[in-house]
Design an enzyme around this catalytic site. Structure first.
Site, PDB file in Angstrom:
ATOM      1  N   HIS A  56      -1.449   7.466   9.320  1.00  0.00           N
ATOM      2  CA  HIS A  56      -0.263   6.415   9.181  1.00  0.00           C
ATOM      3  C   HIS A  56      -0.445   5.354   8.386  1.00  0.00           C
ATOM      4  O   HIS A  56      -0.151   3.982   8.647  1.00  0.00           O
ATOM      5  CB  HIS A  56      -0.041   5.847  10.671  1.00  0.00           C
ATOM      6  N   GLU A  83     -25.208   2.478   5.180  1.00  0.00           N
ATOM      7  CA  GLU A  83     -23.970   3.107   4.428  1.00  0.00           C
ATOM      8  C   GLU A  83     -24.242   4.422   4.340  1.00  0.00           C
ATOM      9  O   GLU A  83     -23.303   5.180   4.418  1.00  0.00           O
ATOM     10  CB  GLU A  83     -23.767   2.155   3.189  1.00  0.00           C
ATOM     11  N   SER A 133      15.197  10.925   2.724  1.00  0.00           N
ATOM     12  CA  SER A 133      16.252   9.756   2.457  1.00  0.00           C
ATOM     13  C   SER A 133      15.499   8.414   3.256  1.00  0.00           C
ATOM     14  O   SER A 133      15.950   7.394   2.733  1.00  0.00           O
ATOM     15  CB  SER A 133      17.691  10.264   2.812  1.00  0.00           C
TER      16      SER A 133
END
Length: 731
Positions: free
Chosen positions: A674, A393, A617
């Site tokens: 994303h 790690e 919007s």
């Protein structure tokens, strides 16, 4: 003083402990059974085990590829087997650089050769293990031999370079020296290279991490003058994991990149040093005096340079494939064996790693021991519990990332959630994760008692929030990156949590030779009371996820959090517009030049491009639609469904986070953009919520920002479709 405290004490007195509700995901009868199970679980947790196990595991250094690291894995496997777990060790061959040459010299105007060594301290025999100790360095620095003038760049973050630009100071062709903190360490050499620097030095200033904070080790917990923080500088925002196998597992026969083609290795050499070694370098600098906010606590006037200080930095590494051993221990579920609750903590360390990561690892082991004991007594979990001890790690989330990459299809099909821990100490519960799990974690936090104060850990956390100017609520923070939850939530869309206690065990041992059993038991968590608290907290969460009739995913708080994120992004844009308008007005008035000290000239201020209005919007509309659908789902009596309907609902809930990923056809480096939350590039372990939109706005890429708004709206529409599926099941 009393008068000032009275209103605050009255406010804290209004914080009430909510009566225990029915446990989310459990019917009334099942909730009572689960409460009894958890009470029995808590009674059997032993701090003595944590103490003994830490002393054994942190007895010697055990970074990836070491013999002692492998011995720890074999020892842990033996324990898990004795408790009744099926075990296996999944090994991957990963690139790991070991330092061969580390040379740092001040060559002008005076001579100094950095020692680059931390001293052993009296009373801590672990610090006197000589050649067993890993030399201080930054993993995944490139090799290099450079000499140039030195420039002090504060923390080496974008705002610091903006300040340098105002002063007319260019780091091109120079070697920079930056302080630790302010960002994740890997950002410092990356940004320096982008600005044209040819080398980077990172040091711990005593103001941030030394005698300014408190007594230094061994008298106190803080970093002494020779302590050095090791750590990876791999470009993890590009991708974590093995640098030679991006996007796929580093198996023995895997196709590997050439090292010179690996994009996550730094472009310039970088070396960490102590504040003892930094002081002669900083004393030799001249040029402008550093701004007040840049100055540390060394007994010198902080100058920026460049020069006349000139330094020579030479680094060479032994680049070898090393085995990373992940221990996987499984307790098969009694009813739903193909639904996995995954629990993990890494076992490798930069040196001894008592605090990071062994304090979390031993809590996981104690949790697993008691869970298995309960199972043998007839309380077998309904779902399969998978306990993982990750390797590698520290160099870059390598062991967990390679394992996830090796099992993506199976994980997407079977994983319910991933629960991570890492270092642990005294203090307050810190909890971050998927906000669909927030209600469940809040209930658990109300059920666990703080070992020092005798109130729930939720109540203590909320009190701390109020004291720090926040509100009186228990909320999960957003997960970015920084530990082994990263590949689960960022690459695979598995709902994840990261848990740990801290805030009262501060010190300077992080990634140094001083992170030892001796230091930990003196300063971090004497008696291991908070180790037990961590095992209690994580264990209850594991058991609830394993036994719930309906998985405890709650979407109302998830939606509220998304609304908050959206509001923050819109506010960021509005603030940018306001700041630019104010700046341009001052430029037109020649205000900057009028107040400039002619003896300390700075570059003339320039007009900045106006900030446009973006159309949010598409996101706002889908967020509004989501609210209605989630309200409908929240009203449903899901516990009254038939067994078949519950099973169908659980399968859909398991896949909820996966629709927040838009990774199809995208290069791996674009995955983070994303998603709803991701690591912030310039904030290191900090988090950028709605990252694609936010980063485009911060970089003033307005066309990209509008496109990212559309991408995010599509992502949320996919999530809305998933909520509609839930409603079709429960109606």
């Amino acid at each position: 003083m009393k008068n000032k405290l009275l209103p605050l004490l009255l406010l804290l007195g209004t914080i009430s402990i909510t009566a225990q509700e029915t446990i989310i995901g459990f019917s009334d009868k099942a909730s009572e059974t689960q409460e009894q199970l958890e009470a029995n679980y808590e009674k059997q947790l032993s701090s003595d085990n944590l103490d003994q196990w830490m002393k054994r595991m942190a007895a010697e250094p055990h970074w990836v590829g070491t013999e002692y690291g492998e011995e720890n894995v074999k020892w842990m496997e033996k324990q898990f087997k004795s408790w009744g777990y099926k075990t296996r060790v999944d090994t991957y061959q990963v690139l790991f650089p070991y330092p061969k040459v580390r040379l740092l010299e001040l060559t002008a105007p005076t001579k100094y050769t950095a020692s680059l060594e931390a001293i052993a301290v009296e009373g801590d025999p672990y610090t006197a293990q000589g050649d067993k100790l890993l030399p201080s360095y930054n993993a995944f620095s490139t090799d290099g031999d450079v000499e140039a003038e030195l420039v002090f760049v504060n923390y080496g973050i974008p705002s610091d370079y903006e300040e340098l630009e105002k002063l007319g100071i260019d780091v091109k062709g120079k070697i920079v020296i930056a302080k630790y903190y302010g960002s994740w360490r890997g950002i410092k050499p990356k940004l320096a290279a982008e600005k044209g620097a040819i080398g980077c030095i990172i040091y711990s200033d005593p103001k941030d991490d030394g005698y300014y904070q408190g007594d230094v080790y061994p008298e106190g917990a803080f970093k002494n003058k020779t302590g050095v923080q090791r750590g990876s500088v791999m470009d993890m925002p590009l991708y974590p994991g093995d640098v030679l196998t991006p996007g796929y597992a580093a198996t023995k026969d895997a196709k590997r990149l050439k090292r010179e083609d690996a994009p996550t290795i730094t472009k310039i050499p970088v070396l960490p040093i102590s504040y003892e070694d930094a002081q002669p370098l900083l004393e030799a600098l001249k040029g402008p005096v550093a701004p007040a906010s840049w100055r540390g606590a060394l007994p010198l006037t902080y100058h920026i340079g460049p020069g006349p200080a000139k330094v020579h930095l030479k680094l060479e590494f032994d680049w070898q494939l090393k085995p990373a051993h992940n221990l996987i221990a499984t307790l098969e579920g009694d009813e739903f064996p193909d639904e996995w609750v995954i629990r993990g903590n890494h076992h490798d360390a930069w040196v001894h790693g008592a605090s990071d990561p062994i304090s979390g690892m031993v809590a996981l082991m104690e949790e697993a021991r008691v869970v298995a004991k309960l199972a043998k007594a007839g309380n077998k979990p309904k779902r399969t519990l998978v306990y993982c001890a990750w390797d590698a790690e520290e160099p870059g989330l390598i062991g967990s990332t390679e394992w996830v990459e090796d099992h993506i299809p199976e994980l997407k099909e079977k994983a319910v959630a991933y629960i991570n821990t890492d270092g642990n100490s005294r203090g307050y519960l810190g909890a971050g994760g998927s906000h669909s799990l927030q209600a469940m974690v809040s209930q658990v936090a109300n059920a666990v008692t703080d070992p020092q104060k005798g109130v729930s850990v939720a109540e203590r956390r909320k009190a701390a929030n109020v004291m720090r100017g926040g509100d009186n609520s228990f909320k999960l923070s957003a997960l970015g990156s920084g530990s082994d939850y990263t590949p689960f939530i960022q690459h695979t869309g598995i709902a994840s949590l990261n848990l740990g206690y801290g805030g009262e065990g501060r010190g300077g041992e992080y990634h140094t030779i001083y992170d030892t059993y001796t230091h930990y038991t003196r300063f971090k968590d004497p008696g291991f009371d908070y180790g037990v608290a961590l095992a209690n907290t994580a264990g209850r969460i594991s058991l609830r996820l394993a036994n719930a009739e309906v998985l405890p995913f709650e979407l109302t708080q998830w939606h509220s959090t998304i609304e908050t994120y959206l509001g923050e992004v819109i506010k960021t844009l509005e603030n940018m517009r306001s700041e630019v308008e104010k700046h341009n007005k001052l430029v037109k008035q020649d205000a900057y030049q009028l107040v400039m000290d002619p003896k300390k000239p700075i570059a003339p201020a320039k007009m900045e491009a106006e900030v446009p209005y973006l159309d949010f919007s598409p996101i706002q509309n889908v967020v509004a639609d989501l609210k209605k659908s989630i309200a409908t789902f929240s009203k449903a009596d899901v516990l009254a469904l038939s067994s078949a309907k519950k099973a169908q609902l659980n399968q859909e809930l398991m896949g909820m986070e996966q629709v927040l990923l838009q990774d199809k056809g995208l290069p791996r480096r674009d995955w983070f953009k994303h998603q709803i939350y991701a690591p912030g590039f310039y904030t290191g372990y900090g988090v950028k919520t709605l990252p694609g939109v936010r980063e485009a706005i911060e970089q003033q890429e307005w066309k990209e920002a509008q496109e990212q708004i559309g991408v995010l709206a599509t992502t949320l529409k996919n999530f809305h479709a998933k909520v509609k599926q839930l409603n079709s099941i429960v109606q």
